[in-house]
Scaffold this motif. Structure first.
Motif, short mmCIF file in Angstrom:
data_model
loop_
_atom_site.label_atom_id
_atom_site.label_comp_id
_atom_site.label_asym_id
_atom_site.label_seq_id
_atom_site.Cartn_x
_atom_site.Cartn_y
_atom_site.Cartn_z
N ASP A 13 -1.11 0.15 14.32
CA ASP A 13 -1.90 1.32 14.79
C ASP A 13 -2.56 2.36 13.76
O ASP A 13 -3.09 3.24 14.30
CB ASP A 13 -0.40 2.17 15.16
CG ASP A 13 0.17 1.38 16.32
OD1 ASP A 13 -0.45 0.99 17.17
OD2 ASP A 13 1.39 1.65 16.35
N ILE A 14 -2.83 1.69 12.52
CA ILE A 14 -3.33 2.32 11.49
C ILE A 14 -3.01 3.81 11.14
O ILE A 14 -3.67 4.72 11.44
CB ILE A 14 -4.89 2.11 11.75
CG1 ILE A 14 -5.36 0.84 12.11
CG2 ILE A 14 -5.63 2.68 10.42
CD1 ILE A 14 -6.91 0.35 12.17
N VAL A 15 -1.71 3.80 10.87
CA VAL A 15 -0.92 5.17 10.57
C VAL A 15 -1.17 5.29 9.00
O VAL A 15 -0.83 4.52 8.40
CB VAL A 15 0.56 5.23 11.18
CG1 VAL A 15 1.11 6.39 10.85
CG2 VAL A 15 0.39 4.69 12.65
N ARG A 16 -1.37 6.71 8.74
CA ARG A 16 -1.33 6.84 7.33
C ARG A 16 0.01 7.14 6.81
O ARG A 16 0.84 7.60 7.05
CB ARG A 16 -1.97 8.26 7.22
CG ARG A 16 -2.37 8.82 5.59
CD ARG A 16 -2.92 9.86 5.47
NE ARG A 16 -2.73 11.03 5.97
CZ ARG A 16 -1.75 11.96 5.58
NH1 ARG A 16 -1.36 11.79 4.17
NH2 ARG A 16 -1.46 12.91 6.24
N ASN A 17 0.43 6.41 5.81
CA ASN A 17 1.53 6.59 4.84
C ASN A 17 1.71 7.96 4.09
O ASN A 17 0.71 8.49 3.34
CB ASN A 17 1.72 5.58 3.74
CG ASN A 17 3.27 5.58 3.15
OD1 ASN A 17 3.53 6.50 2.85
ND2 ASN A 17 3.75 4.65 2.96
N THR A 20 1.93 7.69 -0.02
CA THR A 20 0.96 6.88 -0.71
C THR A 20 -0.44 7.44 -0.14
O THR A 20 -1.45 6.94 -0.87
CB THR A 20 1.10 5.24 -0.64
OG1 THR A 20 0.86 4.98 0.58
CG2 THR A 20 2.53 4.93 -1.29
N ASN A 21 -0.51 8.12 0.87
CA ASN A 21 -1.78 8.56 1.50
C ASN A 21 -2.57 7.08 1.82
O ASN A 21 -3.96 7.36 1.89
CB ASN A 21 -2.53 9.44 0.52
CG ASN A 21 -2.96 10.56 1.26
OD1 ASN A 21 -2.71 10.74 2.41
ND2 ASN A 21 -3.80 11.48 0.65
#
Length: 133
Positions: A13-17, A20-21
């Protein structure tokens, strides 16, 4: 989550952490489950540079099932598990009782491989597919 598993992959889903960004990662069991779903739903020829990857499970929603087609589907899934190498297929059950309504359920039982050894702990995943109008 057991620390003995050492598998990681990008979250599809390419979600941002938030911490850690960076792109969120799938780890261990979640990584394997994501790989299985990806393998089953990807059509052969859809993945660039690896045209033999994938089962194309959605295509089977529109097929008149026979024992030969079921054997072919089972064989394709087994072959993909062998090519991947991170897991061993233990059991595969296909519920085609509602196939005339373009619905299909697939239950997979698998074990994760650890350095040429297969874990005794069985994992399972169920995939339900249906044609939406």
């Amino acid at each position: 989550m057991s620390s003995e598993y050492k598998f990681s992959d990008f979250d599809i889903d390419i979600v941002r952490n938030e911490f850690t960004n960076d792109i969120q990662m799938k780890l261990d069991r979640n990584s394997i489950q994501q790989a299985i779903v990806n393998m089953l739903l990807t059509k052969s020829g859809e993945k660039p540079f690896n045209r033999s990857f994938g089962v194309g499970l959605r295509d089977y929603l529109f097929v008149n099932f026979s024992s030969q087609i079921l054997m072919s589907l089972r064989s394709r899934i087994e072959d993909e598990f062998i090519k991947d190498g991170r897991m061993t297929l233990v059991n595969l059950t296909l519920d085609e009782s509602e196939i005339d309504s373009n619905k299909m359920s697939l239950n997979l039982e698998y074990s994760i491989r650890l350095n040429k050894q297969t874990s005794q702990e069985k994992q399972s995943i169920r995939i339900d597919l249906s044609k939406v109008r």
